[in-house]
Design a protein around this motif. Structure first.
Motif, PDB file in Angstrom:
ATOM      1  N   THR A 241      14.720  16.282 -21.620  1.00 34.14           N
ATOM      2  CA  THR A 241      14.816  15.138 -22.316  1.00 34.14           C
ATOM      3  C   THR A 241      13.735  14.630 -23.160  1.00 34.14           C
ATOM      4  O   THR A 241      12.686  15.211 -23.064  1.00 34.14           O
ATOM      5  CB  THR A 241      15.408  13.956 -21.412  1.00 34.14           C
ATOM      6  N   HIS A 242      14.156  13.736 -24.053  1.00 39.29           N
ATOM      7  CA  HIS A 242      12.948  13.169 -24.708  1.00 39.29           C
ATOM      8  C   HIS A 242      11.821  12.301 -23.775  1.00 39.29           C
ATOM      9  O   HIS A 242      10.564  12.504 -24.365  1.00 39.29           O
ATOM     10  CB  HIS A 242      13.186  11.762 -25.451  1.00 39.29           C
ATOM     11  N   TYR A 243      12.264  12.208 -22.451  1.00 37.17           N
ATOM     12  CA  TYR A 243      11.343  11.283 -21.672  1.00 37.17           C
ATOM     13  C   TYR A 243      10.571  12.358 -20.757  1.00 37.17           C
ATOM     14  O   TYR A 243       9.592  11.877 -20.087  1.00 37.17           O
ATOM     15  CB  TYR A 243      11.972  10.470 -21.017  1.00 37.17           C
ATOM     16  N   ASN A 244      10.946  13.659 -20.559  1.00 34.07           N
ATOM     17  CA  ASN A 244      10.288  14.705 -19.745  1.00 34.07           C
ATOM     18  C   ASN A 244       9.819  15.889 -20.284  1.00 34.07           C
ATOM     19  O   ASN A 244       9.397  16.766 -19.674  1.00 34.07           O
ATOM     20  CB  ASN A 244      11.040  14.864 -18.480  1.00 34.07           C
ATOM     21  N   LEU A 245      10.084  16.183 -21.649  1.00 35.24           N
ATOM     22  CA  LEU A 245       9.719  17.295 -22.305  1.00 35.24           C
ATOM     23  C   LEU A 245       8.381  17.917 -22.247  1.00 35.24           C
ATOM     24  O   LEU A 245       8.007  18.764 -21.754  1.00 35.24           O
ATOM     25  CB  LEU A 245      10.104  17.460 -23.913  1.00 35.24           C
ATOM     26  N   VAL A 246       7.513  16.707 -22.447  1.00 31.45           N
ATOM     27  CA  VAL A 246       6.050  16.906 -22.358  1.00 31.45           C
ATOM     28  C   VAL A 246       5.481  17.194 -21.183  1.00 31.45           C
ATOM     29  O   VAL A 246       4.328  17.808 -20.909  1.00 31.45           O
ATOM     30  CB  VAL A 246       5.171  15.599 -22.789  1.00 31.45           C
ATOM     31  N   ASP A 247       6.232  16.843 -20.028  1.00 39.89           N
ATOM     32  CA  ASP A 247       5.809  17.419 -18.604  1.00 39.89           C
ATOM     33  C   ASP A 247       6.462  18.539 -18.409  1.00 39.89           C
ATOM     34  O   ASP A 247       5.921  19.303 -17.193  1.00 39.89           O
ATOM     35  CB  ASP A 247       6.513  16.317 -17.637  1.00 39.89           C
ATOM     36  N   SER A 248       7.359  19.424 -18.921  1.00 37.11           N
ATOM     37  CA  SER A 248       7.824  20.599 -18.760  1.00 37.11           C
ATOM     38  C   SER A 248       6.816  21.838 -18.680  1.00 37.11           C
ATOM     39  O   SER A 248       6.222  21.906 -19.780  1.00 37.11           O
ATOM     40  CB  SER A 248       9.084  20.767 -19.613  1.00 37.11           C
TER      41      SER A 248
END
Length: 263
Positions: A241-248
């Motif tokens: 999602t927009h809220y966890n993409l950067v943590d993937s």
């Protein structure tokens, strides 16, 4: 950990790792620390420049509105200040918008660009998200006090009391209409358009951006001759999602796979 007086702002940045330069640009209400979970993947073979954009993290706000083009000018000036030779740039959300503007205004300074979770038209955003964005003002600070964004800001900002001002400025920026269709169509910097499969814009919007870059209009062919002439690419990360993409873990893998094509 350093500051650079550039373009009328005292911009905070950190240098980590060794290798070809790579600038990471964080999302709204965040800072360079937003990349913490995936930073080791980027620093393994790159010199990473972590930037705290205007009014975020350790960079104090200045007397000007939030404007992605002006923030891009800040980063362009930082590139000159550090003497970087065509660094690659990876931006997420707000940082993805700044990365696109940087590619528009200063293509000669850049290698490749990854713009993640950044739309190019305000009306591409889901209506319910636009409604939520309309409620972002300094008055919402009490509701934010239990969030990681507020707590991080209080820990590292030079003026922690400026958080309501940050909310006011971000809220005002999100109310402005924008459409970068014409500018994106002319991009000369090889760009990876990346999005979550459940982002705050539909996946079709990322495809629309890719179409503007001559992508997705024909079969690529056995030899790849039908791919976009400018070296552009598209990636939709599954299960994000927009809220966890950067943590993937997929985020740095896909970004670096694209960036390393220019090495």
């Amino acid at each position: 950990m350093s500051y650079a007086d550039v373009n009328g702002i005292n911009l905070y940045y950190e240098l980590q790792g060794e290798g070809e330069p790579l600038i990471l640009l964080h999302g709204g209400l965040g800072s360079g620390e937003m990349f913490g979970p995936v930073l080791p993947a980027f620093t393994a073979h790159r010199q990473v420049v972590l930037v705290d954009l205007q009014g975020h993290g350790r960079t104090a706000d200045v007397d000007r509105p939030f404007d992605f083009r002006v923030m891009a000018q800040d980063v362009a000036a930082l590139i000159d200040h550090l003497g970087l030779d065509k660094p690659d740039v990876v931006g997420f959300s707000m940082g993805g918008g700044v990365a696109l503007h940087l590619a528009i205004i200063a293509p000669e300074k850049l290698g490749r660009v990854v713009s993640a979770s950044a739309g190019i038209r305000r009306d591409a955003t889901y209506p319910e998200i636009l409604e939520q964005q309309g409620q972002v003002t300094g008055a919402a600070v009490e509701f934010m006090k239990e969030t990681p964004m507020y707590q991080s800001y209080q820990k590292i900002a030079p003026r922690p009391e400026d958080f309501p001002r940050l909310l006011d400025k971000i809220g005002a920026a999100m109310q402005k209409d924008y459409d970068l269709t014409d500018e994106v169509r002319g991009l000369r910097v090889p760009t990876l358009v990346m999005g979550a499969d459940a982002d705050m814009v539909p996946p079709s919007h990322f495809v629309e951006i890719f179409n503007l870059l001559d992508g997705g209009l024909r079969d690529g062919g056995w030899t790849g001759d039908g791919r976009p002439k400018g070296g552009h690419a598209l990636a939709i990360l599954p299960g994000t999602t927009h809220y966890n993409l950067v943590d993937s873990p997929l985020f740095p893998i896909v970004a670096l796979a694209f960036l390393d094509q220019g090495a």
